[in-house]
Design an enzyme around this catalytic site. Structure first.
Site, short mmCIF file in Angstrom:
data_model
loop_
_atom_site.label_atom_id
_atom_site.label_comp_id
_atom_site.label_asym_id
_atom_site.label_seq_id
_atom_site.Cartn_x
_atom_site.Cartn_y
_atom_site.Cartn_z
N LEU A 151 -72.39 60.35 53.13
CA LEU A 151 -71.05 59.80 53.42
C LEU A 151 -70.17 59.74 52.18
O LEU A 151 -70.62 59.37 51.11
CB LEU A 151 -71.22 58.38 54.00
CG LEU A 151 -69.98 57.54 54.27
CD1 LEU A 151 -70.22 56.66 55.49
CD2 LEU A 151 -69.58 56.68 53.08
N LEU A 152 -68.92 60.14 52.37
CA LEU A 152 -67.90 60.03 51.31
C LEU A 152 -66.90 58.96 51.74
O LEU A 152 -66.55 58.88 52.91
CB LEU A 152 -67.23 61.39 51.15
CG LEU A 152 -65.89 61.51 50.40
CD1 LEU A 152 -65.75 62.93 49.84
CD2 LEU A 152 -64.68 61.19 51.26
N ASN A 153 -66.47 58.11 50.77
CA ASN A 153 -65.26 57.33 51.06
C ASN A 153 -64.26 57.44 49.92
O ASN A 153 -63.92 58.59 49.56
CB ASN A 153 -65.55 55.92 51.60
CG ASN A 153 -66.41 55.01 50.78
OD1 ASN A 153 -67.57 55.29 50.54
ND2 ASN A 153 -65.87 53.89 50.37
N ASP A 154 -63.80 56.38 49.36
CA ASP A 154 -62.60 56.42 48.50
C ASP A 154 -62.62 57.48 47.38
O ASP A 154 -63.63 57.68 46.73
CB ASP A 154 -62.41 55.09 47.76
CG ASP A 154 -62.66 53.88 48.60
OD1 ASP A 154 -62.81 54.02 49.81
OD2 ASP A 154 -62.71 52.78 48.03
N TYR A 169 -69.16 50.88 42.92
CA TYR A 169 -67.98 50.83 43.80
C TYR A 169 -66.77 51.49 43.12
O TYR A 169 -66.85 51.96 41.99
CB TYR A 169 -67.70 49.38 44.20
CG TYR A 169 -68.50 48.95 45.42
CD1 TYR A 169 -69.56 49.71 45.90
CD2 TYR A 169 -68.18 47.78 46.10
CE1 TYR A 169 -70.27 49.32 47.03
CE2 TYR A 169 -68.88 47.38 47.23
CZ TYR A 169 -69.93 48.15 47.68
OH TYR A 169 -70.62 47.76 48.80
N ARG A 189 -62.62 43.71 42.96
CA ARG A 189 -63.12 45.07 42.72
C ARG A 189 -62.01 46.11 42.57
O ARG A 189 -60.86 45.82 42.66
CB ARG A 189 -64.05 45.49 43.86
CG ARG A 189 -63.46 45.42 45.26
CD ARG A 189 -64.46 45.97 46.28
NE ARG A 189 -64.01 45.77 47.64
CZ ARG A 189 -64.34 44.73 48.41
NH1 ARG A 189 -65.15 43.80 47.95
NH2 ARG A 189 -63.87 44.63 49.65
N ASP A 190 -62.44 47.34 42.34
CA ASP A 190 -61.59 48.54 42.34
C ASP A 190 -60.59 48.59 41.17
O ASP A 190 -59.37 48.68 41.38
CB ASP A 190 -60.84 48.68 43.68
CG ASP A 190 -61.76 48.57 44.88
OD1 ASP A 190 -62.97 48.86 44.72
OD2 ASP A 190 -61.30 48.19 45.98
N GLU A 216 -57.76 45.72 48.90
CA GLU A 216 -58.64 46.68 48.24
C GLU A 216 -57.79 47.74 47.53
O GLU A 216 -56.62 47.96 47.85
CB GLU A 216 -59.55 47.35 49.28
CG GLU A 216 -60.45 46.37 49.99
CD GLU A 216 -61.52 47.07 50.84
OE1 GLU A 216 -62.71 46.89 50.56
OE2 GLU A 216 -61.15 47.79 51.78
C1 FRU Z 1 -62.55 50.65 50.14
C2 FRU Z 1 -63.82 50.01 49.54
C3 FRU Z 1 -63.56 49.49 48.15
C4 FRU Z 1 -64.93 49.49 47.56
C5 FRU Z 1 -65.54 50.73 48.17
C6 FRU Z 1 -67.02 50.65 48.44
O1 FRU Z 1 -62.84 51.57 51.13
O2 FRU Z 1 -64.28 48.98 50.41
O3 FRU Z 1 -62.91 48.25 48.08
O4 FRU Z 1 -64.95 49.54 46.16
O5 FRU Z 1 -64.84 50.96 49.38
O6 FRU Z 1 -67.50 51.88 48.88
#
Ligand code: FRU
Length: 465
Positions: free
Chosen positions: A23-26, A85, A144-145, A201
């Site tokens: 899985l890929l996210n941000d 993260y 975070r982030d 976020e």
């Molecule tokens: C946003 C998020 C961020 C977090 C990351 C974790 O999609 O929830 O806030 O750092 O994804 O995968």
């Protein structure tokens, strides 16, 4: 095309960044470093669920052809053992600095987050330097982030997405002279005038001559008629970021950056004069996410195409980066020219297409059906573009609506195997979405309605040798 599971997928993506598997996210750590574009992304290499987050890594000379590198950062230390993260990158004296959040779940099941640094000289191997900021008082562990930038006076700034103890979304601000020592500047929203959801976020601050754009991805905003229909949404507030660390909003209007189904958690970076942004496609409720047709193939999600961002007359414009024009198969392009007809059809022999439409006369509204799986409608009475698709889980039609200003002038569409990105009126209104049609390598387009004055070009897209 990138390697990995996507290569054999029925829903193959050609020019989007995808994970090798899992899985890929941000998008994370976007930067140009020593002549190469680096894109990192949230990546679970072990499955299609939100666990085991590492930073996947691809590099490119042109944001079109990508090469995959090993994961840049993986959980290994007590301060990041349950996930690396999201975060960002910056270059100082030829060293690449990555800032990320270490996610930790203690033996007592208490969740913690640490803001950490890792550095690299070659952009491939990274050395972890550990946490650099104390957890702020008055905030839950949802901090975070980190997004870092350098201002014109030589000061480094960092903003963090945060949640107050009374469960409100916030952005925390820090400043530094050396990227190692960080001084707190409190929260960005001093007057507490922006109130949106329970957690913000992936904050980002985009700076332009004509003003600043605070970009946030709040969780917990309630749906309203015709807006905020996604599980979470990304949007922006216009204003000015002051040296004190405060963001003074022009108005408190929170405008969704993208009106499609699942665009989320974007990040920008500076490439010379250009501000470029990638987003994640995308955020969806868990039950729906686990039934995305690619899950059974062992991979999930992609990033959006890169867009340049401009702020003109208080409007944010997103335009596909010029480099993507390199994919156009010019000699196979097809002209669309319709006069006084109420139906117009064509087929392409590839799922990868760019379609540029210009509207010479105001139309009385039309629909465009793409292979019976995705629909674009122009409602000229309401100045609206409406997109719809059949949801793969519920089998029901779902739609999203966006309003454009003035007349409808142009629409540019980027189609990959299972993505569509639609840029209306030079990118002042944008829709990004996944769509899954029959496992075919062709696409059928049917326009219906008032088609007078529609002109356009269809470019098949392919990597050129
Ligand atoms: C946003 C998020 C961020 C977090 C990351 C974790 O999609 O929830 O806030 O750092 O994804 O995968």
């Amino acid at each position: 095309m990138l390697d990995g599971k996507v290569k054999d997928s029925h829903y193959r993506l050609m020019y989007h960044i995808t994970p090798e598997k899992g899985l890929l996210n941000d998008p994370n750590g976007l930067i140009k470093f020593k002549g190469k574009y680096h894109v990192f992304y949230q990546w679970n290499p072990h499955g299609t669920v939100h666990k085991n987050k590492t930073w996947g890594h691809v590099i490119s000379d042109n944001m079109v052809n990508w090469e995959r590198l090993p994961a840049a950062l993986s959980p290994s230390e007590i301060y990041d053992k349950d996930g690396i993260y999201s975060g960002s990158a910056i270059v100082k004296e030829d060293i690449l600095y990555l800032f990320y959040t270490g996610n930790v779940i203690t033996e007592q099941n208490v969740k913690k987050s640490y803001q950490c640094l890792a550095t690299s000289e070659d952009g491939i191997h990274f050395e972890k330097k550990g946490p650099i900021i104390e957890h702020p008082e008055g905030y839950t562990r949802h901090v975070r982030d980190p997004k870092v930038w350098l201002d014109e006076k030589g000061t480094f700034w960092m903003i963090l997405g945060a949640q107050t103890e009374d469960l409100k979304g916030e952005v925390l601000v820090y400043r530094s002279e050396d990227l190692i020592h960080w001084e707190s500047r409190g929260n960005i929203n001093r007057q507490k005038k922006i109130s949106l959801g329970y957690m913000w976020e992936c904050p980002d601050l985009l700076r332009f001559e004509s003003g600043d754009v605070l970009l946030i991805s709040p969780q917990g905003i309630k749906a309203e008629p015709k807006r905020f229909d996604n599980i979470n949404q990304t949007g922006y507030i216009l204003g000015e970021f002051l040296d004190s660390g405060e963001f003074v909003a022009d108005s408190f209007e929170f405008t969704e950056l993208d009106r499609g189904f699942e665009f989320y958690a974007p990040q920008s970076f500076q490439d010379g004069d250009r501000t470029i942004l990638y987003g994640w496609m995308g955020a969806m409720p868990n039950d729906i996410e686990q039934t995305v047709p690619t899950v059974s193939e062992g991979w999930l999600h992609c990033l959006s195409i890169p867009r340049t961002i401009e702020l003109i007359d208080h409007i944010v414009y997103q335009k596909p980066v010029e480099e993507l024009k390199q994919l156009r198969l010019d000699y196979q392009k097809l002209s669309i020219s319709i006069t006084n007809k109420d139906e117009y059809k064509f087929t392409t022999n590839t799922p990868y297409n760019e379609i540029v439409l210009n509207f010479c006369n105001p139309t009385n509204g039309f629909t465009l059906d793409i292979s019976g799986g995705f629909f674009i409608e122009h409602n000229n009475k309401e100045n609206e573009i409406i997109i719809s698709r059949i949801n793969w889980l519920t089998n029901e039609m779902e739609k999203r609506i966006g309003k454009y200003e003035g007349e409808l002038k142009n629409i540019r569409i980027y189609l990959d195997g299972s993505t569509i990105e639609i840029f209306v009126n030079d990118g002042s209104l944008v829709f990004s979405s996944r769509y899954f049609v029959e496992k075919k390598n062709t696409r059928e387009f049917i326009f219906k309605g008032d088609l007078r004055g529609i002109e356009g070009i269809v470019y098949p897209l392919e990597f050129q040798t």
